[in-house]
Design a protein around this motif. Sequence first.
Motif, mmCIF file in Angstrom:
data_model
loop_
_atom_site.group_PDB
_atom_site.id
_atom_site.type_symbol
_atom_site.label_atom_id
_atom_site.label_comp_id
_atom_site.label_asym_id
_atom_site.label_seq_id
_atom_site.Cartn_x
_atom_site.Cartn_y
_atom_site.Cartn_z
ATOM 1 N N HIS A 1 26.900 -14.802 26.587
ATOM 2 C CA HIS A 1 27.373 -13.624 25.857
ATOM 3 C C HIS A 1 26.298 -12.550 25.815
ATOM 4 C CE1 HIS A 1 31.225 -15.201 24.544
ATOM 5 N NE2 HIS A 1 30.630 -16.359 24.286
ATOM 6 N N LYS A 2 25.083 -12.990 25.661
ATOM 7 C CA LYS A 2 24.003 -11.999 25.629
ATOM 8 C C LYS A 2 23.908 -11.255 26.957
ATOM 9 C CE LYS A 2 20.992 -14.040 22.134
ATOM 10 N NZ LYS A 2 19.636 -14.538 21.836
ATOM 11 N N SER B 1 32.234 -12.567 16.669
ATOM 12 C CA SER B 1 32.094 -11.221 17.205
ATOM 13 C C SER B 1 31.139 -11.170 18.380
ATOM 14 C CB SER B 1 31.618 -10.259 16.112
ATOM 15 O OG SER B 1 31.450 -8.963 16.629
ATOM 16 N N CYS B 2 29.941 -11.707 18.187
ATOM 17 C CA CYS B 2 28.947 -11.613 19.253
ATOM 18 C C CYS B 2 28.681 -12.937 19.941
ATOM 19 C CB CYS B 2 27.640 -11.040 18.704
ATOM 20 S SG CYS B 2 26.829 -12.106 17.491
ATOM 21 N N TRP C 1 26.774 -8.810 27.043
ATOM 22 C CA TRP C 1 26.489 -7.676 26.173
ATOM 23 C C TRP C 1 25.450 -6.740 26.802
ATOM 24 C CZ3 TRP C 1 28.531 -5.165 22.328
ATOM 25 C CH2 TRP C 1 27.746 -4.312 21.547
ATOM 26 N N SER C 2 24.429 -7.366 27.389
ATOM 27 C CA SER C 2 23.403 -6.549 28.046
ATOM 28 C C SER C 2 23.986 -5.782 29.225
ATOM 29 C CB SER C 2 22.247 -7.435 28.525
ATOM 30 O OG SER C 2 21.655 -8.114 27.438
ATOM 31 N N VAL D 1 27.054 -4.768 29.483
ATOM 32 C CA VAL D 1 27.852 -3.655 28.946
ATOM 33 C C VAL D 1 26.948 -2.485 28.573
ATOM 34 C CG1 VAL D 1 29.351 -2.933 27.064
ATOM 35 C CG2 VAL D 1 29.728 -5.133 28.180
ATOM 36 N N VAL D 2 25.851 -2.795 27.917
ATOM 37 C CA VAL D 2 24.916 -1.749 27.506
ATOM 38 C C VAL D 2 24.336 -1.045 28.725
ATOM 39 C CG1 VAL D 2 22.731 -1.291 26.345
ATOM 40 C CG2 VAL D 2 24.362 -2.888 25.326
ATOM 41 N N CYS E 1 24.853 -9.294 14.846
ATOM 42 C CA CYS E 1 25.709 -8.114 14.975
ATOM 43 C C CYS E 1 26.103 -7.505 13.641
ATOM 44 C CB CYS E 1 26.973 -8.455 15.766
ATOM 45 S SG CYS E 1 28.018 -9.689 14.970
#
Length: 303
Positions: free
Chosen positions: A93-94, A21-22, A97-98, A100-101, A8
């Motif tokens: 987390h990935k 953070s990530c 995050w995916s 969210v995207v 990140c």
Amino acid sequence: MIIKCPECGHQVSDRAKTCPSCGIEIVGKITRCPDCGEYIFKDDRECPNCHCSINASASEPAAGQSVAAQSYAMMPEIPEIPQPEEPKKKTGHKVLWSSVVVGFVIALIIVFLGIYFYQKSQQEIEMRAYENAMMSAEPAVLQNFLDMYIDASVAHRDSIKAHLEILKKVDRDWQNALASRSKVTLQLFMDRNPENIHVTEARLMIDSLDYEAAKLEDTMDAYQKYMDNHQQGAYYDEAANAYDRIREEAEAKRRQAQQDSIMKAQQAAEPQKIQPAQPKPAKPVAKPVAKPAQTAAKPAKKQ
């Protein structure tokens, strides 16, 4: 030592278990690029920064690396700043995050679709308003279109403006015809603009003018002419009554003249009556006039 997270880009300790953070794992998972010196994942076969090929099993710079890279690798490490113990991150987390995207992308798609359908509906509304304005004969309707649809296409606005100018000219012609109160001018306006809203008013004015002319002449022929030309006229009944009145008056005069003629003829045919002669008055008898007495004879003269 504080490094930049390869995932990140946020600052993180190279001894941290995961990036705060990530959430990506840091300890034992990163290494330096032998070419540019940036921290990358050990599993990467190519440096994301300089795109040089990386030997995944090498943890130290390979022989033959650039002098700049070796010098960078020999730089003393910056003392590590103690970091508070990071709480253990949940796995996935990935995936989060995916998600969210993906959600953001879906939201953008919805927004763009909303804008598209809104613009399309506005275009359809503008098209209907344009068609109604072009079919209208009211200058106010066309002017309202120009005021409301400022962003309409140039072709539509130009067509509306041209049509508006035509209607304004027609309106001026009507005002001139109305002011003239001339049958010829009004008829010319009707011939040129058969679909205009003022045609009915012009026809009524012509009807009134023709009746006034017949009334001024006040003859059977004048009223008959009006009735022939205006069988549905507003003054048809009045003209018919005036026609009947004049005819009755003419008939009465004819009968009176006929009676007068008959009387004259009868008077001429009757014999004249002989009047008895009146006795003449007697002439007065003249009285005899007395002669004067004779005088004595005069004595004769002496010899």
